[in-house]
Scaffold this active site. Structure first.
Site, PDB file in Angstrom:
ATOM      1  N   CYS A   8      28.579 -34.738   2.105  1.00 16.46           N
ATOM      2  CA  CYS A   8      30.005 -34.974   2.378  1.00 16.46           C
ATOM      3  C   CYS A   8      30.358 -34.194   3.643  1.00 16.46           C
ATOM      4  CB  CYS A   8      30.876 -34.610   1.175  1.00 16.46           C
ATOM      5  SG  CYS A   8      30.820 -32.872   0.696  1.00 16.46           S
ATOM      6  N   ASN A  11      30.706 -29.887   2.067  1.00 21.95           N
ATOM      7  CA  ASN A  11      29.726 -29.468   1.041  1.00 21.95           C
ATOM      8  C   ASN A  11      30.321 -28.437   0.073  1.00 21.95           C
ATOM      9  OD1 ASN A  11      26.450 -27.855   0.834  1.00 21.95           O
ATOM     10  ND2 ASN A  11      27.161 -29.617  -0.297  1.00 21.95           N
ATOM     11  N   CYS A  13      33.264 -29.767  -2.065  1.00 23.03           N
ATOM     12  CA  CYS A  13      33.977 -30.554  -3.087  1.00 23.03           C
ATOM     13  C   CYS A  13      33.106 -31.676  -3.655  1.00 23.03           C
ATOM     14  CB  CYS A  13      35.265 -31.144  -2.531  1.00 23.03           C
ATOM     15  SG  CYS A  13      36.467 -29.912  -1.967  1.00 23.03           S
ATOM     16  N   ARG A  14      32.927 -32.751  -2.860  1.00 21.99           N
ATOM     17  CA  ARG A  14      32.303 -33.965  -3.408  1.00 21.99           C
ATOM     18  C   ARG A  14      30.788 -33.890  -3.546  1.00 21.99           C
ATOM     19  NH1 ARG A  14      34.742 -37.685   1.073  1.00 21.99           N
ATOM     20  NH2 ARG A  14      34.320 -35.733   2.159  1.00 21.99           N
ATOM     21  N   SER A  15      30.080 -33.473  -2.486  1.00 18.02           N
ATOM     22  CA  SER A  15      28.610 -33.525  -2.584  1.00 18.02           C
ATOM     23  C   SER A  15      28.031 -32.501  -3.566  1.00 18.02           C
ATOM     24  CB  SER A  15      27.926 -33.473  -1.217  1.00 18.02           C
ATOM     25  OG  SER A  15      28.196 -32.278  -0.543  1.00 18.02           O
ATOM     26  N   ASP A 125      38.541 -37.726  -0.507  1.00 14.15           N
ATOM     27  CA  ASP A 125      38.287 -36.295  -0.342  1.00 14.15           C
ATOM     28  C   ASP A 125      39.317 -35.471  -1.118  1.00 14.15           C
ATOM     29  OD1 ASP A 125      37.679 -33.780   0.470  1.00 14.15           O
ATOM     30  OD2 ASP A 125      37.258 -34.365   2.525  1.00 14.15           O
TER      31      ASP A 125
END
Ligand code: 4NP
Length: 161
Positions: A8, A11, A13-15, A125
């Site tokens: 993401c 690195n 939150c999402r990934s 995001d």
């Protein structure tokens, strides 16, 4: 060994959420000796930091380990070293292709491309939306489909227990 890298922007939150969710799914199928998992960000803003508290909270709520994760930036050599480089949104994919230039890479694609007839193509995001529940649901679905695909395409029957 099949190597999967989730990517993401930050690195945090999402990934890392995808890394933790995917690792949990892989472990539940007893494939942890065959599938290696990591995550990274295209940006350098948060190198060395733990995941965002929203990500940590939702993982904890779902009894998924977030142990030992620290943000890092994606490197050019990652693109040749990983078989699946899975971005969260179109911007991540653009940045990954730019980093790859004309070098040979693993498969580069979006997580939600693995979800047929999904409502959205990009994982929003949560650093900006604040909605970690929505992201968790999308990441969970995407990771499950990605694992199905890897099992179908890459793993020989005898490796699956
Ligand atoms: P992520 O979210 O890409 O899901 O980790 C973000 C985290 C931090 C920033 C942007 C996105 N930032 O601009 O600092």
């Amino acid at each position: 060994m099949i190597r999967v890298l989730f990517v993401c922007l930050g690195n945090i939150c999402r990934s890392p959420m995808a890394e933790a969710v995917f690792r949990d799914l892989v472990k539940k199928k007893n494939l942890q000796h065959i599938i290696e998992i990591d995550s990274a960000g295209t940006g350098n803003y948060h190198i060395g930091k733990s995941p965002h508290k929203g990500t940590l909270h939702i993982l904890e709520q779902n009894s998924i380990s977030s142990e030992g994760m620290k943000a890092r930036q994606v490197k050019e050599e990652d693109l040749g070293n990983f078989d699946y480089i899975i971005g969260m949104d179109a911007e991540n994919i653009g940045n990954l292709h730019r980093l790859a230039r004309y070098n040979k890479t693993g498969y580069i694609g979006r997580l939600l491309d693995f979800v047929p007839q999904g409502k959205v193509d990009d994982v929003p995001d949560p650093y900006f939306t604040g909605n970690f529940e929505e992201v968790y649901d999308l990441v969970k679905e995407g990771c499950a489909r990605l694992l199905d695909e890897i099992i179908l395409k890459d793993l020989k029957k005898e490796e699956i227990q």
